[in-house]
Design an enzyme around this catalytic site. Sequence first.
Site, PDB file in Angstrom:
ATOM      1  N   ASP A   1      40.572  91.150  30.681  1.00 15.33           N
ATOM      2  CA  ASP A   1      39.633  90.723  31.722  1.00 15.33           C
ATOM      3  C   ASP A   1      38.442  89.983  31.117  1.00 15.33           C
ATOM      4  OD1 ASP A   1      38.745  90.442  34.291  1.00 15.33           O
ATOM      5  OD2 ASP A   1      38.021  92.498  34.510  1.00 15.33           O
TER       6      ASP A   1
ATOM      7  N   HIS B   1      40.980  81.019  30.858  1.00 13.99           N
ATOM      8  CA  HIS B   1      42.378  81.481  30.817  1.00 13.99           C
ATOM      9  C   HIS B   1      43.123  80.823  29.647  1.00 13.99           C
ATOM     10  CE1 HIS B   1      41.643  83.513  34.488  1.00 13.99           C
ATOM     11  NE2 HIS B   1      41.637  82.445  35.260  1.00 13.99           N
TER      12      HIS B   1
ATOM     13  N   LEU C   1      58.214  94.687  17.979  1.00 17.81           N
ATOM     14  CA  LEU C   1      57.291  94.948  19.092  1.00 17.81           C
ATOM     15  C   LEU C   1      57.851  94.454  20.428  1.00 17.81           C
ATOM     16  CD1 LEU C   1      54.142  95.587  19.887  1.00 17.81           C
ATOM     17  CD2 LEU C   1      53.954  93.115  19.842  1.00 17.81           C
TER      18      LEU C   1
END
Length: 261
Positions: A28, A45, A139
């Site tokens: 965020d 972004h 991962l």
Amino acid sequence: MPVPDSFADRLSIARKKQMPNHVAIIMDGNGRWARQRNLPRVAGHHEGMKTIRKITRFANELGVNVLTLYAFSTENWKRPRVEVDFLMKLPGKFLTAYLPELIEENIRVEMIGHFEALPEHTQHAIEKAMKATEQNDGLVLNFAMNYGSRLELVNVVKQICELAMTQQIDLADVNEALVESCLMTSHLPEPDLLIRTSGEVRLSNFMLWQLAYAELAFTDVYWPDYDEECLLEAIEDFQLRNRRFGSLCEEEDALKKQRMK
Ligand code: IPE
Ligand code: IPE
Ligand code: MG
């Protein structure tokens, strides 16, 4: 005054301790990061995408097994059209730029969220990355894209009703394990550590069931500024926590030791 440990020292100490198996992050603060610089929100972004790359690589290096990143919520459709359009193009941009290195680093891309409601080009980008990395066993980079926990839970209820209505289960068969098996995360361990950046201290409809016993970490840093040092700090803090899961673990261990004397 004690000399602060170098990053490398801290890293090697952290590696010797228990790593969180699954780290979930509410990324965020992209918009505020951009506003601070008089840039349009979408610039935040774009910058945040670079942080995703950095943090993914570092989490992989640390030996974290699953990294879930909240990229777009079911509520984010309420944002202006231009911003939503930009966010829908990000998976394509991110994966075009970084898919080769994700493959090379043995990372597996996965997604949770309402896939069918995404634009086709977004679906294609995600599908392509999932396919290209499905054999990887390092991962798991799990994007929560058009994800909302309440919608997920409504779908769980629907699945269970369906099983009951078709007499595949009885009321007595409804338990936590059954609910879990219907979640989008049924194949993943539950998050051990939840991080939210940007100073907001809320879950915003993120993994409400799965986070029941996660350790929570909040930082004021905006996502585009989040870096390896920030993640290491969150992990160091996590490693100091005493996770009891409702029991009295520490006291019980001490009692056991006493009895053994
Ligand atoms: C997080 O940054 C990215 C998404 C929610 C898609 P924000 O866009 O929420 O940034 P702020 O909270 O407005 O600063
Ligand atoms: C949560 O952030 C969603 C994502 C990070 C994708 P928001 O910025 O949408 O959350 P609120 O609106 O501040 O609760
Ligand atoms: Mg926000």
